[in-house]
Design a protein around this motif. Structure first.
Motif, mmCIF file in Angstrom:
data_model
loop_
_atom_site.group_PDB
_atom_site.id
_atom_site.type_symbol
_atom_site.label_atom_id
_atom_site.label_comp_id
_atom_site.label_asym_id
_atom_site.label_seq_id
_atom_site.Cartn_x
_atom_site.Cartn_y
_atom_site.Cartn_z
ATOM 1 N N SER A 1 10.127 0.831 3.356
ATOM 2 C CA SER A 1 8.946 0.819 2.487
ATOM 3 C C SER A 1 9.188 1.479 1.137
ATOM 4 C CB SER A 1 7.758 1.472 3.200
ATOM 5 O OG SER A 1 7.998 2.853 3.406
ATOM 6 N N TYR B 1 6.678 7.252 1.639
ATOM 7 C CA TYR B 1 6.274 5.900 1.255
ATOM 8 C C TYR B 1 5.542 5.161 2.384
ATOM 9 C CZ TYR B 1 8.479 6.222 -3.295
ATOM 10 O OH TYR B 1 8.792 6.595 -4.571
ATOM 11 N N ASP C 1 -2.332 5.135 7.826
ATOM 12 C CA ASP C 1 -2.316 3.667 7.907
ATOM 13 C C ASP C 1 -2.184 3.227 9.368
ATOM 14 O OD1 ASP C 1 -1.795 0.924 7.744
ATOM 15 O OD2 ASP C 1 -0.725 1.135 5.852
ATOM 16 N N LYS D 1 1.361 4.958 3.505
ATOM 17 C CA LYS D 1 0.002 5.403 3.207
ATOM 18 C C LYS D 1 -0.490 6.281 4.348
ATOM 19 C CE LYS D 1 -3.754 2.758 3.529
ATOM 20 N NZ LYS D 1 -4.697 1.657 3.229
ATOM 21 N N ASP E 1 0.822 -1.214 0.000
ATOM 22 C CA ASP E 1 0.000 0.000 0.000
ATOM 23 C C ASP E 1 0.856 1.266 0.000
ATOM 24 O OD1 ASP E 1 -2.224 -1.556 0.029
ATOM 25 O OD2 ASP E 1 -2.707 -1.250 2.147
ATOM 26 N N ALA E 2 2.098 1.141 0.473
ATOM 27 C CA ALA E 2 2.990 2.303 0.584
ATOM 28 C C ALA E 2 3.479 2.785 -0.773
ATOM 29 C CB ALA E 2 4.183 1.953 1.466
ATOM 30 N N ASN F 1 5.037 11.323 0.894
ATOM 31 C CA ASN F 1 4.452 10.772 2.125
ATOM 32 C C ASN F 1 5.393 9.772 2.792
ATOM 33 O OD1 ASN F 1 1.807 12.039 2.221
ATOM 34 N ND2 ASN F 1 1.403 10.933 0.318
ATOM 35 N N ALA G 1 1.861 5.780 -2.115
ATOM 36 C CA ALA G 1 1.913 6.965 -1.250
ATOM 37 C C ALA G 1 2.960 7.960 -1.734
ATOM 38 C CB ALA G 1 2.202 6.559 0.197
#
Ligand code: CU
Length: 150
Positions: free
Chosen positions: A134, A93, A98, A95, A83-84, A91, A87
């Motif tokens: 990430s 990396y 989260d 989300k 999910d990262a 951000n 991002a």
């Protein structure tokens, strides 16, 4: 005593891990070859807060070989890393919002350093946690275990 912690990273690494544990902190180095220099973080159960210091001893910029440290339950790590990706660097990396993420640092490039301090209350003794980078594609080579020690 304070002065000793201002010595070079090499000397700091040579100092015993026990001393670091007593300080409720750990220093992890990362490299241009996509590696962390540690594969395990054990947090002493006496610690109320714990600090992860991240250094990057390489030369590459953070948009090319950026690294961070993200801590999640071991079971959540892959999904959080996945999910990262979307991002983006802006951000770090991760989300935004989260809730599976227990702690994370900014992404850094070669020659930079950063740190994050989190409440140890967020972790449960006996549970398996993972720390990883990430940055897209890095989790496979850049990860290790986090646990509460006795
Ligand atoms: Cu990385």
């Amino acid at each position: 005593m304070k002065m000793k912690y201002l010595m070079t990273p090499v000397l700091l690494t040579l100092m015993s891990m026990q001393a670091m544990a007593d300080d409720c902190s750990v220093t992890i180095d990362s490299t241009d070859t996509m590696k962390f220099d540690k594969s395990e973080i054990v947090i002493d159960k006496s610690c109320k807060e714990f600090t992860v210091n991240l250094t990057h001893s390489g030369k590459l910029a953070k948009n090319i070989m950026g690294h961070n440290v993200v801590i999640t339950k071991a079971a959540d790590a892959r999904a959080v890393a996945s999910d990262a990706i979307g991002a983006g660097l802006e951000n770090q990396y991760v989300k935004p919002g989260d809730e599976r993420v227990i702690a994370f640092t900014d992404i850094i490039g070669g020659g930079e350093k950063t740190s994050v301090t989190f409440s140890v209350d967020k972790l449960t003794a006996g549970e398996d946690y993972t720390f990883f980078c990430s940055f897209p594609g890095h989790i496979s080579l850049m990860q290790g275990s986090v646990s509460i020690g006795s």
